[in-house]
Design a protein around this motif. Structure first.
Motif, short mmCIF file in Angstrom:
data_model
loop_
_atom_site.label_atom_id
_atom_site.label_comp_id
_atom_site.label_asym_id
_atom_site.label_seq_id
_atom_site.Cartn_x
_atom_site.Cartn_y
_atom_site.Cartn_z
N HIS A 1 27.53 76.24 19.71
CA HIS A 1 27.09 74.86 20.29
C HIS A 1 28.13 74.38 21.17
N ASP A 2 27.85 73.67 22.30
CA ASP A 2 29.06 73.14 23.01
C ASP A 2 29.75 74.27 23.63
N GLU B 1 26.69 72.77 29.25
CA GLU B 1 25.74 71.83 29.31
C GLU B 1 25.58 71.16 30.62
N HIS C 1 24.30 70.14 24.70
CA HIS C 1 24.89 71.12 23.44
C HIS C 1 24.71 72.78 23.91
N PRO D 1 24.30 76.29 23.77
CA PRO D 1 25.12 77.30 23.35
C PRO D 1 25.32 78.58 24.01
N ASN E 1 25.45 68.27 14.31
CA ASN E 1 26.06 68.66 15.43
C ASN E 1 26.08 67.91 16.78
N SER E 2 25.23 66.84 16.54
CA SER E 2 24.90 65.91 17.90
C SER E 2 25.01 64.43 17.07
#
Length: 611
Positions: A11-12, A30, A37, A39, A201-202
């Motif tokens: 992610h990110d 992003e 996020h 990936p 994760n957010s």
């Protein structure tokens, strides 16, 4: 020597460029793809970095990936074996993906570099891999202003490591203590994020923001059943309550039974239970961080501390760590999560692999985190005309004066200036700003501009020279990663009836002279604004202070819920026309909502999936 750092496939994703040891550019994918996020391989971010460095692909000496895919596969495979036959469904779903793509990421990355940057280059010979937590540690220490420091990294998990301690000296950096998967403070926090109905994760920062509305009623229950915390800060999780090793969810039925029912459904009404759970897991996190820090100070004797990894984005814990005064100085990587791994991978390769000397800057070498794209006035005007925008072009003085008077009139303003920030925080480059003295602006911004949950607080941007006159802080906080209380003389007394309020009912009580940025516990996530790193934003706040006596502005990211922070003038104009932002300043161009064509208006609420 030009090194491209890459973080991707989890992610990110992000890319950065380090040239002769200098951090030239960095950006998250992003911001270009407009997928929160994102990936995927950071092709747009990498191409931007090369443009910023005025390089062609052949000029790149090394590409460094931020972790080691084979070691990560080893951890996943061994975990499934250890828990077998549990988790067979998850195993059956993930193994084909690993065997097809992720296990052979050297080939995948080389082929993608060929496809995206240039197919006449032997990328495989230039490709290197770092270890995940070493990338985090390098991102924290090498840009820091310290010749010598302890480095604490905490996140979900890299290959095997979830928490690590390293020591940096000059151009050297070595990890000498680790905690391994599945025992993870980051994954414990994410388990409560999931259980509270937010996205892993957010939504972890939502849990942090929700915590002051609750009481840590579950603290003892968590410490009795879920985590055993030692005096030195090391910890051990009871895995019988979690499913993240082998399952498709973070928690299981035993976790549900322990806390009185199933996980909250996303977007359903928040209850006191979620608020108390948030307060409880936040208290656990702070206890672990403080105990780890005390142990580090005692055993290493280091007087400086650097932080990175996703847990280092917990600015409430960071603020409490600062107030403990265990260390003379603390420096936190602004892109502390996985995006920052790209920076650490590149800097680690330069200093550790190539053994190149390190330059130490008095502030730091992150350049205020202003490492993303910027646009000339000519480019801005061309983009706005193409978008059908109506605007005027003003001098610096007139632009700042018009914006300040609009702030005093209670308007929400889009502010896009200079280079885009790297990391999750808007720092006056891509911000929505407002008057913090307004008792209604917090609700207005959440509901009519950001389209997000009403409980979420906003941050103050304050002149560095005035910070101690408004907050219990006299320390640089340029990256909005420290929480401090509003000083008592600026706080407003509460009535006896108001002190009895619980939960979300606390929200509408003004607590200080700057209520729009004062959370329900009198705290604020402070950004100190420095004239050296962002002179235009500093001039704006100074002008606002000249007119009002208040050196503080509301500063929130220029986006709506689920949208990445705006990158280009086109992004900013779309967001401006899709929300109730009333004025937009891009470079020296000023746009007023009432001047725009109604044809440019759009329903922005449904453009992005909720985060």
């Amino acid at each position: 020597m030009h090194i491209l750092g890459i973080s991707a496939y989890y992610h990110d994703s992000a890319a950065c460029l380090v040239s002769d040891g200098e951090l030239v550019a960095a950006a998250q994918e992003e911001r270009f793809t407009r997928r929160k996020h994102d990936p995927g391989f950071p092709a747009y971010a990498a191409r931007y970095c090369l443009r910023a460095g005025r390089l062609c692909p052949a000029d790149v000496d090394y590409v460094v990936f931020y972790d080691k895919p084979f070691s990560k596969f080893e951890r996943i495979f061994e975990t499934y074996l250890a828990f077998a036959p549990r988790g067979f469904k998850s195993f059956a779903m993930s193994m084909p993906i690993w065997l097809k793509d992720k296990l052979f990421q050297r080939t995948l990355i080389s082929e993608t570099l060929n496809e995206q940057l240039g197919n006449d280059i032997d990328w495989s010979s230039r490709l290197r891999f770092s270890e995940h937590h070493l990338s985090h540690a390098a991102s924290a220490f090498f840009p820091s202003p310290f010749h010598e420091a302890a480095v604490l990294t905490m996140d979900g998990v890299g290959e095997w490591t979830t928490t690590s301690l390293a020591i940096g000296r000059g151009k050297e950096l070595s990890v000498f203590r680790e905690i391994h998967f599945p025992h993870s403070l980051g994954l414990l926090y994410s388990a409560f994020t999931y259980y509270s109905g937010f996205k892993v994760n957010s939504g972890e920062y939502k849990v942090m923001g929700l915590a002051p509305y609750g009481e840590p009623k579950y603290l003892d229950l968590i410490k009795e059943h879920l985590i055993n915390i030692k005096e030195d800060g090391s910890f051990h999780l009871n895995m019988s309550f979690f499913d993240y090793c082998t399952g498709l969810t973070m928690t299981n039925g035993r976790f549900d039974a322990l806390f009185g029912g199933p996980a909250r459904r996303p977007e359903s009404r928040l209850t006191q239970r979620e608020m108390d759970l948030a307060a409880s897991i936040q208290a656990v996190t702070e206890e672990v961080v403080l105990k780890l820090a005390r142990e580090i100070r005692t055993t290493t004797g280091q007087r400086n501390l650097c932080l990175a990894g996703g847990v280092a984005l917990n600015c409430v814990a960071n603020g409490k760590l600062l107030r403990e005064e265990l260390f003379d100085n603390i420096w936190i990587q602004p892109a502390a999560g996985d995006a920052g791994g790209a920076v650490g991978a590149a800097l680690g390769a330069y200093h550790l692999m190539l053994e190149k000397p390190r330059s130490i800057h008095s502030g730091d070498s992150m350049k205020g985190a202003y490492l993303g794209p910027e646009f000339s006035q000519r480019e801005i005007e061309k983009s706005l005309r193409t978008a059908g925008a109506v605007f005027t072009t003003e001098s610096d003085e007139v632009l700042i004066s018009n914006v300040v008077h609009a702030l005093v009139d209670g308007k929400a303003i889009g502010w896009m200036q200079g280079r885009m920030e790297f990391g999750p925080r808007a720092l006056g480059g891509r911000s929505i700003i407002a008057d913090p003295r307004s008792p209604t602006i917090q609700k207005q911004l959440n509901l009519k501009v950001k389209y997000r949950e009403s409980f979420r607080p906003f941050a103050p941007s304050v002149l560095r020279e005035d910070v101690s006159q408004w907050f219990q802080l006299d320390f640089d906080s340029p990256y909005m990663l420290l929480v401090a209380d509003v000083i008592s003389t600026k706080q407003l007394p509460m009535s006896e009836k108001q002190t009895q309020l619980f939960g979300i009912d606390k929200l509408n009580v003004a607590r200080s002279e700057i209520p729009a940025v004062t959370h329900v516990d009198y705290s604020a996530r402070v950004q100190t604004v420095h004239h050296t790193t962002n002179p235009r934003f500093h001039r704006l706040i100074s002008k606002f202070k000249e007119l009002t006596g208040c050196p503080v502005l509301v500063n929130t990211s220029f986006n709506v819920r689920g949208e990445p922070i705006v990158c280009t003038p086109e992004d900013a104009f779309r967001c401006f026309m899709g929300t109730e932002i009333e004025l937009l300043a891009i470079g020296n161009s000023l746009l007023r909502k009432e001047d725009q064509s109604r044809a440019s208006l759009k329903d922005y609420r449904s453009c992005y999936e909720f985060d």
